[in-house]
Design a protein around this motif. Sequence first.
Motif, PDB file in Angstrom:
ATOM      1  N   VAL A   4      48.900  35.643  54.052  1.00 52.29           N
ATOM      2  CA  VAL A   4      49.189  35.207  52.682  1.00 52.29           C
ATOM      3  C   VAL A   4      48.103  34.254  52.203  1.00 52.29           C
ATOM      4  O   VAL A   4      47.631  34.342  51.060  1.00 52.29           O
ATOM      5  N   LEU A   5      47.675  33.335  53.068  1.00 49.57           N
ATOM      6  CA  LEU A   5      46.614  32.398  52.691  1.00 49.57           C
ATOM      7  C   LEU A   5      45.320  33.141  52.364  1.00 49.57           C
ATOM      8  O   LEU A   5      44.613  32.795  51.409  1.00 49.57           O
ATOM      9  N   GLY A   6      44.996  34.160  53.175  1.00 47.52           N
ATOM     10  CA  GLY A   6      43.811  34.953  52.887  1.00 47.52           C
ATOM     11  C   GLY A   6      43.920  35.673  51.560  1.00 47.52           C
ATOM     12  O   GLY A   6      42.959  35.735  50.780  1.00 47.52           O
ATOM     13  N   ALA A   7      45.085  36.230  51.282  1.00 50.13           N
ATOM     14  CA  ALA A   7      45.297  36.921  50.009  1.00 50.13           C
ATOM     15  C   ALA A   7      45.209  35.955  48.839  1.00 50.13           C
ATOM     16  O   ALA A   7      44.667  36.297  47.773  1.00 50.13           O
ATOM     17  N   ILE A   8      45.728  34.746  49.018  1.00 47.49           N
ATOM     18  CA  ILE A   8      45.642  33.724  47.973  1.00 47.49           C
ATOM     19  C   ILE A   8      44.185  33.376  47.686  1.00 47.49           C
ATOM     20  O   ILE A   8      43.778  33.239  46.520  1.00 47.49           O
ATOM     21  N   GLN A   9      43.379  33.252  48.725  1.00 43.50           N
ATOM     22  CA  GLN A   9      41.953  32.961  48.521  1.00 43.50           C
ATOM     23  C   GLN A   9      41.277  34.082  47.747  1.00 43.50           C
ATOM     24  O   GLN A   9      40.525  33.835  46.792  1.00 43.50           O
ATOM     25  N   GLN A  10      41.530  35.322  48.152  1.00 39.35           N
ATOM     26  CA  GLN A  10      40.897  36.451  47.488  1.00 39.35           C
ATOM     27  C   GLN A  10      41.337  36.571  46.030  1.00 39.35           C
ATOM     28  O   GLN A  10      40.515  36.832  45.141  1.00 39.35           O
ATOM     29  N   MET A  11      42.606  36.356  45.788  1.00 34.70           N
ATOM     30  CA  MET A  11      43.112  36.415  44.426  1.00 34.70           C
ATOM     31  C   MET A  11      42.450  35.340  43.561  1.00 34.70           C
ATOM     32  O   MET A  11      42.045  35.597  42.420  1.00 34.70           O
ATOM     33  N   GLY A  12      42.310  34.137  44.112  1.00 35.62           N
ATOM     34  CA  GLY A  12      41.679  33.061  43.362  1.00 35.62           C
ATOM     35  C   GLY A  12      40.212  33.319  43.093  1.00 35.62           C
ATOM     36  O   GLY A  12      39.707  33.038  41.996  1.00 35.62           O
ATOM     37  N   GLU A  13      39.511  33.876  44.085  1.00 34.23           N
ATOM     38  CA  GLU A  13      38.083  34.141  43.898  1.00 34.23           C
ATOM     39  C   GLU A  13      37.866  35.216  42.831  1.00 34.23           C
ATOM     40  O   GLU A  13      37.016  35.060  41.945  1.00 34.23           O
ATOM     41  N   GLY A  14      38.621  36.288  42.918  1.00 32.53           N
ATOM     42  CA  GLY A  14      38.489  37.343  41.922  1.00 32.53           C
ATOM     43  C   GLY A  14      38.843  36.866  40.526  1.00 32.53           C
ATOM     44  O   GLY A  14      38.147  37.182  39.550  1.00 32.53           O
ATOM     45  N   ALA A  15      39.919  36.092  40.412  1.00 35.72           N
ATOM     46  CA  ALA A  15      40.347  35.600  39.103  1.00 35.72           C
ATOM     47  C   ALA A  15      39.329  34.635  38.510  1.00 35.72           C
ATOM     48  O   ALA A  15      39.062  34.644  37.301  1.00 35.72           O
ATOM     49  N   THR A  16      38.735  33.789  39.352  1.00 34.90           N
ATOM     50  CA  THR A  16      37.731  32.834  38.876  1.00 34.90           C
ATOM     51  C   THR A  16      36.502  33.561  38.325  1.00 34.90           C
ATOM     52  O   THR A  16      35.988  33.225  37.252  1.00 34.90           O
TER      53      THR A  16
END
Length: 256
Positions: free
Chosen positions: A236-248
């Motif tokens: 979940v933490l990895g997915a949160i990082q990826q989601m944040g990077e893509g959204a940014t």
Amino acid sequence: MADRRAEALTALVWLTRLPVMRLLPDPLPSLSACAWAFPLAGLAVALPAALLLHAALGLGMSPLIAAILAVALLIRLTGALHEDGLADYADGCGGSTKERRLEIMRDSRIGSYGVLALVLMLGLRVAALAQLGQAAPLLAAGALVAAAVLSRAGMAVALAAMVPARPDGLGRSAGRVTALGATCAVALALALLIGCAWLAGMTPTAILLAPLVCAAAQALLARHARRLLGGQTGDVLGAIQQMGEGATLLALVVAA
């Protein structure tokens, strides 16, 4: 000061594949104590990738090729840790119960949901960097760094706000991050964002929009994980990082 250095180095060990093991103290600080330094880990892997992106564009490579090279280096320096988490989480979402979802996420095999999530997220990151690189090489390099530090601050916030979904695993062993630790991570990420914005010539709109969109995307994924799993795991933490990077990156494209 020695404790802070040890915590920063431990964050690098957990979140990157940089060769810093021999510099670590014994005993190691807990991962929860290192959460404030997560944006520094993002900076450590993003700077080489940003330099490669800028250099490739300066050598006359197409923005698409330069973006692919930069993302590939970023993945190499992290050992695809966060991409693996995104794929596992996407696969787990296909389970019918919490127990089945957690079981699927522990399976080392990747399913169709995981493949699609990886392809779509990698495509988004590469396309966003390519579009920014076509407009201004320095802006693209700054965006890559900004996305890396902001998205990892979100991981620290998730460790503070979410309970572990399993009685074991990374989510449990990491420990609960304090509100102060999460706040320090966010403050550090914002400071690094401002530095990137000044060097890369980002607009005031971009500086405001990037952290807001990053936080909103990560909050949505965290809410989804709470509903499906009851809390956070390493995936979940990895997915949160990826989601944040893509959204940014997407926000910076819009604000460029």
